[in-house]
Write a protein that holds these residues in place. Sequence first.
Motif, PDB file in Angstrom:
ATOM      1  N   SER A  17      92.064 -52.261 -48.450  1.00 45.87           N
ATOM      2  CA  SER A  17      93.502 -52.556 -48.460  1.00 45.87           C
ATOM      3  C   SER A  17      94.344 -51.626 -49.333  1.00 45.87           C
ATOM      4  O   SER A  17      95.502 -51.416 -49.006  1.00 45.87           O
ATOM      5  CB  SER A  17      93.746 -54.018 -48.842  1.00 45.87           C
ATOM      6  OG  SER A  17      93.334 -54.254 -50.166  1.00 45.87           O
ATOM      7  N   SER A  20      96.003 -45.927 -47.531  1.00 49.40           N
ATOM      8  CA  SER A  20      96.857 -45.692 -46.369  1.00 49.40           C
ATOM      9  C   SER A  20      95.991 -45.282 -45.180  1.00 49.40           C
ATOM     10  O   SER A  20      94.885 -44.773 -45.355  1.00 49.40           O
ATOM     11  CB  SER A  20      97.896 -44.608 -46.661  1.00 49.40           C
ATOM     12  OG  SER A  20      97.266 -43.356 -46.802  1.00 49.40           O
ATOM     13  N   GLN A  21      96.491 -45.502 -43.983  1.00 48.81           N
ATOM     14  CA  GLN A  21      95.751 -45.133 -42.771  1.00 48.81           C
ATOM     15  C   GLN A  21      95.595 -43.617 -42.644  1.00 48.81           C
ATOM     16  O   GLN A  21      94.654 -43.147 -42.022  1.00 48.81           O
ATOM     17  CB  GLN A  21      96.439 -45.705 -41.527  1.00 48.81           C
ATOM     18  CG  GLN A  21      96.300 -47.204 -41.394  1.00 48.81           C
ATOM     19  CD  GLN A  21      94.846 -47.643 -41.271  1.00 48.81           C
ATOM     20  OE1 GLN A  21      94.069 -47.076 -40.519  1.00 48.81           O
ATOM     21  NE2 GLN A  21      94.478 -48.665 -42.044  1.00 48.81           N
ATOM     22  N   ALA A 101     104.452 -48.076 -49.620  1.00 53.95           N
ATOM     23  CA  ALA A 101     103.854 -48.541 -48.355  1.00 53.95           C
ATOM     24  C   ALA A 101     104.886 -48.401 -47.244  1.00 53.95           C
ATOM     25  O   ALA A 101     106.093 -48.385 -47.502  1.00 53.95           O
ATOM     26  CB  ALA A 101     103.408 -49.988 -48.500  1.00 53.95           C
ATOM     27  N   PRO A 102     104.419 -48.303 -45.996  1.00 49.54           N
ATOM     28  CA  PRO A 102     105.357 -48.201 -44.866  1.00 49.54           C
ATOM     29  C   PRO A 102     106.261 -49.436 -44.790  1.00 49.54           C
ATOM     30  O   PRO A 102     105.879 -50.521 -45.234  1.00 49.54           O
ATOM     31  CB  PRO A 102     104.444 -48.125 -43.646  1.00 49.54           C
ATOM     32  CG  PRO A 102     103.081 -47.798 -44.153  1.00 49.54           C
ATOM     33  CD  PRO A 102     103.020 -48.264 -45.560  1.00 49.54           C
ATOM     34  N   GLY A 104     107.847 -52.811 -43.808  1.00 49.58           N
ATOM     35  CA  GLY A 104     107.238 -53.985 -43.192  1.00 49.58           C
ATOM     36  C   GLY A 104     105.837 -54.287 -43.701  1.00 49.58           C
ATOM     37  O   GLY A 104     105.285 -55.338 -43.416  1.00 49.58           O
ATOM     38  N   ASP A 105     105.255 -53.374 -44.442  1.00 50.24           N
ATOM     39  CA  ASP A 105     103.913 -53.565 -45.019  1.00 50.24           C
ATOM     40  C   ASP A 105     104.072 -54.411 -46.273  1.00 50.24           C
ATOM     41  O   ASP A 105     104.920 -54.113 -47.118  1.00 50.24           O
ATOM     42  CB  ASP A 105     103.312 -52.196 -45.356  1.00 50.24           C
ATOM     43  CG  ASP A 105     101.834 -52.264 -45.706  1.00 50.24           C
ATOM     44  OD1 ASP A 105     101.444 -53.166 -46.470  1.00 50.24           O
ATOM     45  OD2 ASP A 105     101.078 -51.407 -45.229  1.00 50.24           O
ATOM     46  N   PRO A 106     103.278 -55.470 -46.445  1.00 54.53           N
ATOM     47  CA  PRO A 106     103.423 -56.324 -47.629  1.00 54.53           C
ATOM     48  C   PRO A 106     102.993 -55.633 -48.935  1.00 54.53           C
ATOM     49  O   PRO A 106     103.362 -56.077 -50.014  1.00 54.53           O
ATOM     50  CB  PRO A 106     102.528 -57.527 -47.328  1.00 54.53           C
ATOM     51  CG  PRO A 106     101.553 -57.032 -46.311  1.00 54.53           C
ATOM     52  CD  PRO A 106     102.267 -55.966 -45.522  1.00 54.53           C
ATOM     53  N   ARG A 107     102.252 -54.552 -48.830  1.00 49.90           N
ATOM     54  CA  ARG A 107     101.832 -53.839 -50.039  1.00 49.90           C
ATOM     55  C   ARG A 107     103.001 -53.029 -50.594  1.00 49.90           C
ATOM     56  O   ARG A 107     103.792 -52.471 -49.842  1.00 49.90           O
ATOM     57  CB  ARG A 107     100.665 -52.895 -49.733  1.00 49.90           C
ATOM     58  CG  ARG A 107      99.457 -53.618 -49.164  1.00 49.90           C
ATOM     59  CD  ARG A 107      98.403 -52.660 -48.702  1.00 49.90           C
ATOM     60  NE  ARG A 107      98.893 -51.873 -47.562  1.00 49.90           N
ATOM     61  CZ  ARG A 107      98.225 -50.889 -46.988  1.00 49.90           C
ATOM     62  NH1 ARG A 107      97.050 -50.531 -47.439  1.00 49.90           N
ATOM     63  NH2 ARG A 107      98.737 -50.236 -45.956  1.00 49.90           N
ATOM     64  N   VAL A 110     100.501 -47.628 -51.666  1.00 46.38           N
ATOM     65  CA  VAL A 110      99.187 -47.364 -51.082  1.00 46.38           C
ATOM     66  C   VAL A 110      98.656 -46.049 -51.631  1.00 46.38           C
ATOM     67  O   VAL A 110      99.416 -45.191 -52.084  1.00 46.38           O
ATOM     68  CB  VAL A 110      99.247 -47.295 -49.533  1.00 46.38           C
ATOM     69  CG1 VAL A 110      99.594 -48.656 -48.945  1.00 46.38           C
ATOM     70  CG2 VAL A 110     100.201 -46.229 -49.056  1.00 46.38           C
TER      71      VAL A 110
END
Length: 187
Positions: A17, A20-21, A101-102, A104-107, A110
């Motif tokens: 988690s 990042s992707q 974080a991007p 809408g990402d809850p984090r 990243v």
Amino acid sequence: SVLEQLWSCKPGSEDWSPYSQDLVFQDPLQKTTGLAAYKASLSLLKNSSLFGSPIMQVHDAAIAGVDRVRARWTLSFEVRALPWRPRVLWTGTSDYTLRPAPPGDPRERVVATHTDTWDSIDKQEPVSPEALSDLLLRAGLFGPPPPPDRVPGRPDAVLVRRGRDYALRRAADAVCAEAGWDRTPAA
């Protein structure tokens, strides 16, 4: 720690988690882009026909600047591809760069990059011939392998830093410890 947990040999126990992707990972032997490539790289060292049984010890982790974290570690693993199955050992640092974080990402943040450096070599850019030579030397392919991490007759100690010509260990329950000078022959 998250870093030690990533090296757990229990499949599926990793927590990806924080990453990042499109994570960029680099060490002296490779550079990868993407979380899937990073996972594959760790899997190769953790449990494959080439390598396995990793032990990751994190000695220190600290904020190293704005959105930067640095960890000092010792990593060892078994080289299963060789009949004598040597255990190779490195010390070094991991530098992590964070970013927002991007949307809408809850984090909140990243890990965007993860860069490892080894204490035992100078040329850190992949693919470093010096790193490959160090791996082969540690595996005992150019003469006898280096002395083990634990040495009979010396206090138990954790290897904190192994350079080309020295090893620095942290001894438990010792105010002062002295040991003879061991020198690894040059490769």
